[in-house]
Design a protein around this motif. Structure first.
Motif, PDB file in Angstrom:
ATOM      1  N   GLY A  45       0.666  -1.071  -0.023  1.00 42.47           N
ATOM      2  CA  GLY A  45       0.168  -0.007   0.245  1.00 42.47           C
ATOM      3  C   GLY A  45       1.275   1.382   0.031  1.00 42.47           C
ATOM      4  N   PRO A  46       0.334   2.479  -0.427  1.00 42.50           N
ATOM      5  CA  PRO A  46       1.127   3.394   0.044  1.00 42.50           C
ATOM      6  C   PRO A  46       1.681   3.515   1.293  1.00 42.50           C
ATOM      7  CG  PRO A  46      -1.318   3.930   0.541  1.00 42.50           C
ATOM      8  CD  PRO A  46      -0.836   3.048  -0.175  1.00 42.50           C
ATOM      9  N   ALA A  47       2.727   4.799   1.307  1.00 40.56           N
ATOM     10  CA  ALA A  47       3.098   4.931   2.676  1.00 40.56           C
ATOM     11  C   ALA A  47       4.392   6.076   2.398  1.00 40.56           C
ATOM     12  CB  ALA A  47       4.622   4.074   2.804  1.00 40.56           C
ATOM     13  N   ALA A  48       4.701   6.663   3.868  1.00 38.47           N
ATOM     14  CA  ALA A  48       4.787   7.996   3.358  1.00 38.47           C
ATOM     15  C   ALA A  48       6.762   7.909   3.020  1.00 38.47           C
ATOM     16  CB  ALA A  48       5.537   9.042   4.999  1.00 38.47           C
ATOM     17  N   CYS A  49       7.400   7.085   3.469  1.00 39.56           N
ATOM     18  CA  CYS A  49       8.896   6.667   3.039  1.00 39.56           C
ATOM     19  C   CYS A  49       8.713   4.754   2.631  1.00 39.56           C
ATOM     20  CB  CYS A  49       9.555   6.643   5.041  1.00 39.56           C
ATOM     21  SG  CYS A  49      11.202   6.372   3.952  1.00 39.56           S
ATOM     22  N   THR A  50       9.702   4.589   1.739  1.00 40.13           N
ATOM     23  CA  THR A  50       9.775   2.580   0.822  1.00 40.13           C
ATOM     24  C   THR A  50      11.333   2.993   0.949  1.00 40.13           C
ATOM     25  OG1 THR A  50       7.750   3.385  -0.050  1.00 40.13           O
ATOM     26  CG2 THR A  50       9.772   1.569  -1.001  1.00 40.13           C
ATOM     27  N   LEU A  51      11.455   1.647   2.410  1.00 36.86           N
ATOM     28  CA  LEU A  51      12.898   1.341   1.845  1.00 36.86           C
ATOM     29  C   LEU A  51      13.098   0.204   1.508  1.00 36.86           C
ATOM     30  CD1 LEU A  51      13.512   1.925   5.755  1.00 36.86           C
ATOM     31  CD2 LEU A  51      14.427   3.614   4.281  1.00 36.86           C
ATOM     32  N   LYS A  52      13.804  -0.034   0.454  1.00 36.77           N
ATOM     33  CA  LYS A  52      14.075  -1.593  -1.014  1.00 36.77           C
ATOM     34  C   LYS A  52      15.284  -1.170  -0.057  1.00 36.77           C
ATOM     35  CE  LYS A  52      11.882   1.031  -3.968  1.00 36.77           C
ATOM     36  NZ  LYS A  52      11.143   0.653  -6.206  1.00 36.77           N
ATOM     37  N   MET A  53      15.071  -3.048   0.230  1.00 36.46           N
ATOM     38  CA  MET A  53      16.345  -3.777   0.256  1.00 36.46           C
ATOM     39  C   MET A  53      16.050  -5.451   0.406  1.00 36.46           C
ATOM     40  SD  MET A  53      16.003  -3.444   4.232  1.00 36.46           S
ATOM     41  CE  MET A  53      15.126  -1.268   3.934  1.00 36.46           C
ATOM     42  N   SER A  54      17.041  -5.857   0.850  1.00 34.68           N
ATOM     43  CA  SER A  54      17.053  -7.253   0.176  1.00 34.68           C
ATOM     44  C   SER A  54      16.527  -8.178   1.624  1.00 34.68           C
ATOM     45  CB  SER A  54      18.826  -8.373  -0.136  1.00 34.68           C
ATOM     46  OG  SER A  54      18.800  -7.705   1.478  1.00 34.68           O
ATOM     47  N   VAL A  55      15.503  -9.063   2.017  1.00 33.85           N
ATOM     48  CA  VAL A  55      15.116  -9.918   2.813  1.00 33.85           C
ATOM     49  C   VAL A  55      16.288  -9.963   3.823  1.00 33.85           C
ATOM     50  CG1 VAL A  55      13.798 -11.526   4.182  1.00 33.85           C
ATOM     51  CG2 VAL A  55      13.408 -11.096   1.950  1.00 33.85           C
ATOM     52  N   GLU A  56      17.695 -10.132   3.404  1.00 39.49           N
ATOM     53  CA  GLU A  56      18.872 -10.584   4.306  1.00 39.49           C
ATOM     54  C   GLU A  56      19.222  -9.421   4.817  1.00 39.49           C
ATOM     55  OE1 GLU A  56      18.577 -11.514   0.918  1.00 39.49           O
ATOM     56  OE2 GLU A  56      18.836 -13.971   0.960  1.00 39.49           O
ATOM     57  N   ASN A  57      19.178  -8.208   4.391  1.00 37.55           N
ATOM     58  CA  ASN A  57      19.376  -6.768   4.472  1.00 37.55           C
ATOM     59  C   ASN A  57      18.354  -6.168   5.871  1.00 37.55           C
ATOM     60  OD1 ASN A  57      22.242  -6.106   3.832  1.00 37.55           O
ATOM     61  ND2 ASN A  57      21.456  -5.624   1.947  1.00 37.55           N
ATOM     62  N   LEU A  58      17.139  -6.245   5.619  1.00 38.55           N
ATOM     63  CA  LEU A  58      16.289  -6.210   6.311  1.00 38.55           C
ATOM     64  C   LEU A  58      16.116  -7.176   7.806  1.00 38.55           C
ATOM     65  CD1 LEU A  58      13.778  -4.062   7.000  1.00 38.55           C
ATOM     66  CD2 LEU A  58      12.002  -6.176   5.931  1.00 38.55           C
ATOM     67  N   GLU A  59      16.815  -8.365   7.089  1.00 38.68           N
ATOM     68  CA  GLU A  59      16.720  -9.402   8.855  1.00 38.68           C
ATOM     69  C   GLU A  59      18.114  -8.552   9.689  1.00 38.68           C
ATOM     70  OE1 GLU A  59      17.694 -13.642  10.095  1.00 38.68           O
ATOM     71  OE2 GLU A  59      17.209 -13.825   8.236  1.00 38.68           O
ATOM     72  N   LYS A  60      19.027  -8.424   8.634  1.00 44.56           N
ATOM     73  CA  LYS A  60      19.683  -7.455  10.026  1.00 44.56           C
ATOM     74  C   LYS A  60      19.794  -6.594  10.609  1.00 44.56           C
ATOM     75  CE  LYS A  60      24.056  -9.999   6.445  1.00 44.56           C
ATOM     76  NZ  LYS A  60      24.548  -9.071   5.863  1.00 44.56           N
TER      77      LYS A  60
END
Length: 95
Positions: A45-60
């Motif tokens: 959905g829409p968000a004020a901010c979007t952070l694009k990254m890999s699942v691995e980096n999100l876990e870290k």
């Protein structure tokens, strides 16, 4: 760690924080995690901010093994939308 498990970890931090903005973690074909209205969801959905990254980096990121500012500078996270929302991420993750 699956996106569902990461979302549960984020939800625990959100319950202990005063984070009220909307934020999307976009992990490409793996899916998204949305934070909006103090709720965590795997629905896009829409968000004020979007952070694009890999699942691995999100876990870290959520386990404290990756510093958000360092990750942005190294290109491991791409920020779209309102960067002031991304700056609040540390408080959310520390919960």
């Amino acid at each position: 760690m699956s996106l569902t498990a990461i979302a549960e970890t984020i939800e625990k931090g959100l319950s202990k924080s005063d984070f009220t903005d909307s934020l999307k973690f976009d992990c490409g074909t793996a899916g998204v995690i949305m934070i909006a209205d103090k709720q965590v969801s795997l629905e896009d959905g829409p968000a004020a901010c979007t952070l694009k990254m890999s699942v691995e980096n999100l876990e870290k990121l959520v386990t404290g093994k990756l510093n958000p500012m360092t990750a942005v500078m190294m290109g491991k996270i791409k920020v779209g939308g309102d960067p002031s929302v991304a700056m609040k991420l540390g408080k959310l993750l520390k919960g």
